[in-house]
Design an enzyme around this catalytic site. Sequence first.
Site, short mmCIF file in Angstrom:
data_model
loop_
_atom_site.label_atom_id
_atom_site.label_comp_id
_atom_site.label_asym_id
_atom_site.label_seq_id
_atom_site.Cartn_x
_atom_site.Cartn_y
_atom_site.Cartn_z
N LYS A 199 0.83 -1.21 0.00
CA LYS A 199 0.00 0.00 0.00
C LYS A 199 0.86 1.26 0.00
O LYS A 199 0.55 2.24 -0.69
CB LYS A 199 -0.94 -0.02 1.22
CG LYS A 199 -1.97 -1.15 1.12
CD LYS A 199 -2.75 -1.37 2.42
CE LYS A 199 -3.52 -2.68 2.33
NZ LYS A 199 -4.34 -2.94 3.54
N GLN A 224 -4.98 -1.63 9.67
CA GLN A 224 -4.66 -2.90 9.01
C GLN A 224 -5.27 -4.07 9.81
O GLN A 224 -5.08 -4.17 11.01
CB GLN A 224 -3.14 -3.06 8.90
CG GLN A 224 -2.70 -4.34 8.22
CD GLN A 224 -3.15 -4.42 6.76
OE1 GLN A 224 -3.09 -3.45 6.02
NE2 GLN A 224 -3.62 -5.59 6.34
N ASP A 253 -11.23 2.12 3.52
CA ASP A 253 -11.44 0.67 3.35
C ASP A 253 -12.91 0.35 3.06
O ASP A 253 -13.22 -0.75 2.58
CB ASP A 253 -11.01 -0.08 4.63
CG ASP A 253 -9.66 -0.78 4.48
OD1 ASP A 253 -9.23 -1.00 3.33
OD2 ASP A 253 -9.06 -1.13 5.52
C1 BQF Z 1 -0.69 -9.93 -5.64
C2 BQF Z 1 -5.24 -9.35 2.71
C3 BQF Z 1 -5.95 -11.44 3.66
C4 BQF Z 1 -6.01 -10.87 4.93
C5 BQF Z 1 -5.68 -9.54 5.10
C6 BQF Z 1 -0.92 -7.77 -4.39
C7 BQF Z 1 -1.84 -7.71 -2.18
C8 BQF Z 1 -1.97 -9.08 -2.21
C9 BQF Z 1 -1.59 -9.79 -3.33
C10 BQF Z 1 -2.26 -6.91 -0.99
C11 BQF Z 1 -4.81 -8.51 1.59
C12 BQF Z 1 -4.72 -9.07 0.20
C13 BQF Z 1 -4.44 -7.20 1.83
C14 BQF Z 1 -1.07 -9.15 -4.42
C15 BQF Z 1 -3.91 -6.30 0.75
C16 BQF Z 1 -4.52 -8.00 -0.84
O1 BQF Z 1 0.22 -9.52 -6.36
O2 BQF Z 1 -1.35 -10.94 -5.91
C17 BQF Z 1 -1.31 -7.05 -3.29
O3 BQF Z 1 -1.46 -6.14 -0.52
N1 BQF Z 1 -3.52 -7.05 -0.42
C18 BQF Z 1 -4.54 -6.69 3.18
O4 BQF Z 1 -4.24 -5.54 3.43
O5 BQF Z 1 -4.96 -7.48 4.15
C19 BQF Z 1 -5.29 -8.79 3.99
C20 BQF Z 1 -5.59 -10.69 2.56
#
Ligand code: BQF
Length: 298
Positions: free
Chosen positions: A54, A98, A121
């Site tokens: 992010k 987060q 969000d």
């Molecule tokens: C990619 C998330 C589960 C629990 C809490 C790029 C992200 C992920 C994958 C990413 C996720 C999942 C996020 C890829 C944010 C998505 O290249 O495939 C980016 O940063 N995400 C989160 O903040 O909390 C989570 C999944």
Amino acid sequence: MPAQIIDGKKVAEETRKQIREDVEAWVAQGNRRPHLQVLQVGTDPASTTYIGAKTRACKDVGISTGTTHLPDTISPKELKKDIYKLNNDDTIDGILVQLPLPNHLSSHDVIESIDYRKDVDGFHPMNVGRLAVDQPTFRSCTPAGILELFKYYSIHTKSKHAVVVGASNIVGSPMAIMLSRENSTGKATTTICHKYTKDITRHTIDADILIVAAGQPGLIKAEMVKEGVIIIDVGINRIADETTEKGYKLVGDCDFDGLIKKASWITPVPGGVGPMTVAMLMKNTLLAAKKSIYPDAE
Ligand code: BQF
């Protein structure tokens, strides 16, 4: 013919390029640069990775950002005090706590303490409620990103049977709401499956569009779907893998190699839905900045 790959990495890059131009135009008009403040409670390594993604995206689009690190022993009162400070700080446009939070903290309670106008969000009940009645709102980033992918690839939802596996507040539930509303990104007949669904194959086999956010690697196999299905794999699971530098690899909830032979479209993991989720966060943060000055901005 094997499925066409939905390239979320590419679409996210193009989306961020557009947002970068929009941010620069906003700043050129004399406005303050948008700011996203992230709160990390504890040191969960996956959370640190996501916050890194992010932060990089913010840099890429020209949104200013910072992360507040808080100990995992923080009391709900102290955490909410930090959030109230950000709520009242005119230089902060977006606030992101987060998730997941440590067990002793109620995410409902914490999310509700965020000013809904800074809830980029889209998890605050005000924003979820506005979504449910089809009013403009901050939309949850993952389902919003999936709809952007549909738009990019001209995948139509009208009168399709969309099956959503997983009923979380973050993905499954808002996804089902968006798909079933009577608007240009909806009009689908929508089924939600979850851990209490008796026989999920009964539902998945009938899906024109199958969106899977269950957090269970290998849950969806080729035998469970019909020919030509569109597969959107939201799962992000870390699987031990000694051949990689990090010692793990990311896999989704779907058997990609089996499904690619049967589906018409499919998202990979990584590089599918994930990058779009982050791009949509940038979009919401710019929108929050615009709304702080022009409340009717959309
Ligand atoms: C990619 C998330 C589960 C629990 C809490 C790029 C992200 C992920 C994958 C990413 C996720 C999942 C996020 C890829 C944010 C998505 O290249 O495939 C980016 O940063 N995400 C989160 O903040 O909390 C989570 C999944």
